[in-house]
Design a protein around this motif. Structure first.
Motif, PDB file in Angstrom:
ATOM      1  N   ALA A  17      -2.632  13.505 -26.749  1.00 27.24           N
ATOM      2  CA  ALA A  17      -3.077  14.839 -27.008  1.00 27.24           C
ATOM      3  C   ALA A  17      -2.743  15.016 -25.515  1.00 27.24           C
ATOM      4  N   MET A  18      -3.243  14.226 -25.036  1.00 26.26           N
ATOM      5  CA  MET A  18      -2.676  14.542 -22.831  1.00 26.26           C
ATOM      6  C   MET A  18      -1.459  14.966 -22.922  1.00 26.26           C
ATOM      7  N   ARG A  19      -0.243  14.426 -23.648  1.00 28.47           N
ATOM      8  CA  ARG A  19       1.074  14.519 -23.210  1.00 28.47           C
ATOM      9  C   ARG A  19       1.981  15.678 -23.478  1.00 28.47           C
ATOM     10  N   ALA A  20       1.437  15.850 -25.435  1.00 22.39           N
ATOM     11  CA  ALA A  20       1.507  17.006 -26.330  1.00 22.39           C
ATOM     12  C   ALA A  20       0.460  18.159 -25.507  1.00 22.39           C
ATOM     13  N   ARG A  21       0.148  17.957 -24.422  1.00 22.52           N
ATOM     14  CA  ARG A  21      -0.995  19.320 -23.765  1.00 22.52           C
ATOM     15  C   ARG A  21      -1.237  19.707 -25.085  1.00 22.52           C
ATOM     16  N   ASP A  22      -2.205  19.337 -25.952  1.00 28.17           N
ATOM     17  CA  ASP A  22      -3.011  19.929 -27.019  1.00 28.17           C
ATOM     18  C   ASP A  22      -4.810  19.591 -26.704  1.00 28.17           C
ATOM     19  N   ALA A  23      -5.234  20.742 -25.874  1.00 29.31           N
ATOM     20  CA  ALA A  23      -6.204  20.739 -25.151  1.00 29.31           C
ATOM     21  C   ALA A  23      -7.349  21.170 -26.574  1.00 29.31           C
ATOM     22  N   GLN A  24      -7.113  21.781 -27.336  1.00 30.09           N
ATOM     23  CA  GLN A  24      -8.162  21.765 -27.910  1.00 30.09           C
ATOM     24  C   GLN A  24      -8.454  19.912 -28.644  1.00 30.09           C
ATOM     25  N   ARG A  25      -7.541  19.774 -29.241  1.00 31.70           N
ATOM     26  CA  ARG A  25      -7.827  18.532 -29.587  1.00 31.70           C
ATOM     27  C   ARG A  25      -7.777  16.989 -29.024  1.00 31.70           C
ATOM     28  N   LEU A  26      -7.760  17.227 -27.990  1.00 31.39           N
ATOM     29  CA  LEU A  26      -7.791  16.161 -26.160  1.00 31.39           C
ATOM     30  C   LEU A  26      -9.090  16.664 -25.858  1.00 31.39           C
ATOM     31  N   SER A  27     -10.048  17.722 -26.222  1.00 31.89           N
ATOM     32  CA  SER A  27     -11.415  17.849 -25.927  1.00 31.89           C
ATOM     33  C   SER A  27     -12.097  17.319 -26.673  1.00 31.89           C
ATOM     34  N   THR A  28     -11.483  17.365 -28.335  1.00 33.05           N
ATOM     35  CA  THR A  28     -12.642  16.353 -29.016  1.00 33.05           C
ATOM     36  C   THR A  28     -12.578  15.478 -29.508  1.00 33.05           C
ATOM     37  N   LEU A  29     -11.267  14.606 -29.040  1.00 30.93           N
ATOM     38  CA  LEU A  29     -10.714  13.133 -28.594  1.00 30.93           C
ATOM     39  C   LEU A  29     -11.839  13.159 -27.789  1.00 30.93           C
ATOM     40  N   ARG A  30     -11.562  13.665 -26.293  1.00 33.11           N
ATOM     41  CA  ARG A  30     -12.744  13.021 -25.156  1.00 33.11           C
ATOM     42  C   ARG A  30     -14.466  12.799 -25.491  1.00 33.11           C
ATOM     43  N   PHE A  31     -14.753  13.792 -26.238  1.00 30.16           N
ATOM     44  CA  PHE A  31     -15.945  14.196 -26.579  1.00 30.16           C
ATOM     45  C   PHE A  31     -16.370  12.556 -27.470  1.00 30.16           C
ATOM     46  N   LEU A  32     -15.878  12.088 -28.053  1.00 28.88           N
ATOM     47  CA  LEU A  32     -15.785  11.563 -29.340  1.00 28.88           C
ATOM     48  C   LEU A  32     -15.817   9.931 -28.293  1.00 28.88           C
ATOM     49  N   VAL A  33     -14.629   9.418 -27.021  1.00 28.55           N
ATOM     50  CA  VAL A  33     -14.699   8.719 -26.221  1.00 28.55           C
ATOM     51  C   VAL A  33     -15.671   8.285 -25.733  1.00 28.55           C
ATOM     52  N   ALA A  34     -16.232   9.795 -25.259  1.00 32.21           N
ATOM     53  CA  ALA A  34     -17.508  10.001 -24.314  1.00 32.21           C
ATOM     54  C   ALA A  34     -18.731   9.354 -25.410  1.00 32.21           C
ATOM     55  N   ALA A  35     -18.988   9.617 -25.906  1.00 25.89           N
ATOM     56  CA  ALA A  35     -19.937   8.970 -27.434  1.00 25.89           C
ATOM     57  C   ALA A  35     -19.519   7.595 -27.572  1.00 25.89           C
ATOM     58  N   VAL A  36     -19.195   6.981 -27.612  1.00 31.68           N
ATOM     59  CA  VAL A  36     -18.582   5.706 -27.636  1.00 31.68           C
ATOM     60  C   VAL A  36     -18.635   4.633 -26.520  1.00 31.68           C
ATOM     61  N   LYS A  37     -18.434   5.474 -25.688  1.00 34.32           N
ATOM     62  CA  LYS A  37     -19.072   4.737 -24.351  1.00 34.32           C
ATOM     63  C   LYS A  37     -20.129   5.072 -24.373  1.00 34.32           C
ATOM     64  N   GLN A  38     -21.130   6.038 -24.461  1.00 34.99           N
ATOM     65  CA  GLN A  38     -22.446   6.438 -24.005  1.00 34.99           C
ATOM     66  C   GLN A  38     -23.177   4.917 -24.778  1.00 34.99           C
ATOM     67  N   LYS A  39     -22.877   4.816 -26.038  1.00 37.23           N
ATOM     68  CA  LYS A  39     -23.473   3.522 -26.647  1.00 37.23           C
ATOM     69  C   LYS A  39     -23.179   2.317 -26.644  1.00 37.23           C
ATOM     70  N   GLU A  40     -22.198   2.279 -26.439  1.00 35.57           N
ATOM     71  CA  GLU A  40     -21.964   0.865 -25.337  1.00 35.57           C
ATOM     72  C   GLU A  40     -22.250   0.594 -24.178  1.00 35.57           C
ATOM     73  N   VAL A  41     -23.123   1.651 -23.370  1.00 34.45           N
ATOM     74  CA  VAL A  41     -23.678   1.448 -21.975  1.00 34.45           C
ATOM     75  C   VAL A  41     -25.222   0.896 -22.813  1.00 34.45           C
ATOM     76  N   ASP A  42     -25.433   1.878 -23.785  1.00 36.65           N
ATOM     77  CA  ASP A  42     -27.256   1.876 -23.998  1.00 36.65           C
ATOM     78  C   ASP A  42     -27.135   0.603 -24.649  1.00 36.65           C
ATOM     79  N   GLU A  43     -26.369  -0.054 -25.552  1.00 36.60           N
ATOM     80  CA  GLU A  43     -26.879  -1.627 -26.154  1.00 36.60           C
ATOM     81  C   GLU A  43     -25.297  -2.263 -25.186  1.00 36.60           C
ATOM     82  N   ARG A  44     -25.384  -1.979 -23.915  1.00 31.67           N
ATOM     83  CA  ARG A  44     -24.737  -2.998 -23.517  1.00 31.67           C
ATOM     84  C   ARG A  44     -23.611  -4.145 -24.244  1.00 31.67           C
ATOM     85  N   ARG A  45     -22.871  -3.114 -25.060  1.00 29.99           N
ATOM     86  CA  ARG A  45     -22.001  -4.755 -26.067  1.00 29.99           C
ATOM     87  C   ARG A  45     -20.566  -3.430 -26.366  1.00 29.99           C
ATOM     88  N   GLU A  46     -19.434  -4.056 -26.973  1.00 29.62           N
ATOM     89  CA  GLU A  46     -18.765  -3.970 -27.102  1.00 29.62           C
ATOM     90  C   GLU A  46     -18.965  -3.649 -28.910  1.00 29.62           C
TER      91      GLU A  46
END
Length: 154
Positions: A17-46
């Motif tokens: 999405a970054m390469r394609a400069r697809d801002a809307q798709r990138l924003s949605t994906l980044r939001f999702l990745v952030a939610a995944v990382k947050q849960k990993e940090v909260d639960e201290r596991r992959e």
């Protein structure tokens, strides 16, 4: 089925999405990745693919509710944006189960619970406990719940 994890697929999709400069798709994906990382940090596991699927399902449900609210309020442009985000999220869910597959899973779960001698409200919880892992990410669980309720109430 490839051995690529869902997390890897998400990371690759962000890069694309970054390469394609697809801002809307990138924003949605980044939001999702952030939610995944947050849960990993909260639960201290992959997180496993199943854990990530649960996060995606939660976000899909939120988008569906938002779309309905925006459409009711006449904010069609905002609803369209939420719909686009919903489409991006759906790409990372398992293939949706067909109505026949869902019905078969419901039948099997009802038969299993009936064999245990349960009925009514007690059966509802047991049936949903069987169906949730079987249909996770493949079906709208609120719709499945409605089907089970109708079947139990004859």
């Amino acid at each position: 089925m490839s051995t690529t994890t869902l997390k890897t697929r998400l990371t690759d999709a962000v890069k694309e999405a970054m390469r394609a400069r697809d801002a809307q798709r990138l924003s949605t994906l980044r939001f999702l990745v952030a939610a995944v990382k947050q849960k990993e940090v909260d639960e201290r596991r992959e997180l496993s693919d199943a854990d990530i699927t649960a996060i995606i399902e939660k976000q899909v449900k939120q988008r569906r509710e938002s779309i309905a609210a925006f459409e009711q309020a006449g904010r069609l442009e905002t609803a369209a944006q939420e719909t686009a985000e919903l489409d991006v999220l759906r790409e990372f869910l398992p293939q949706a189960a067909s109505p026949e597959e869902i019905a078969a899973a419901v039948d099997a779960a009802l038969a299993e619970v009936a064999a245990q001698g349960l009925s009514g409200g007690a059966a509802m919880g047991k049936v949903m406990a069987i169906l949730k892992p079987a249909l996770a990410g493949k079906a709208d669980m609120s719709e499945v719940s409605q089907q089970v309720k109708q079947r139990l109430n004859g």
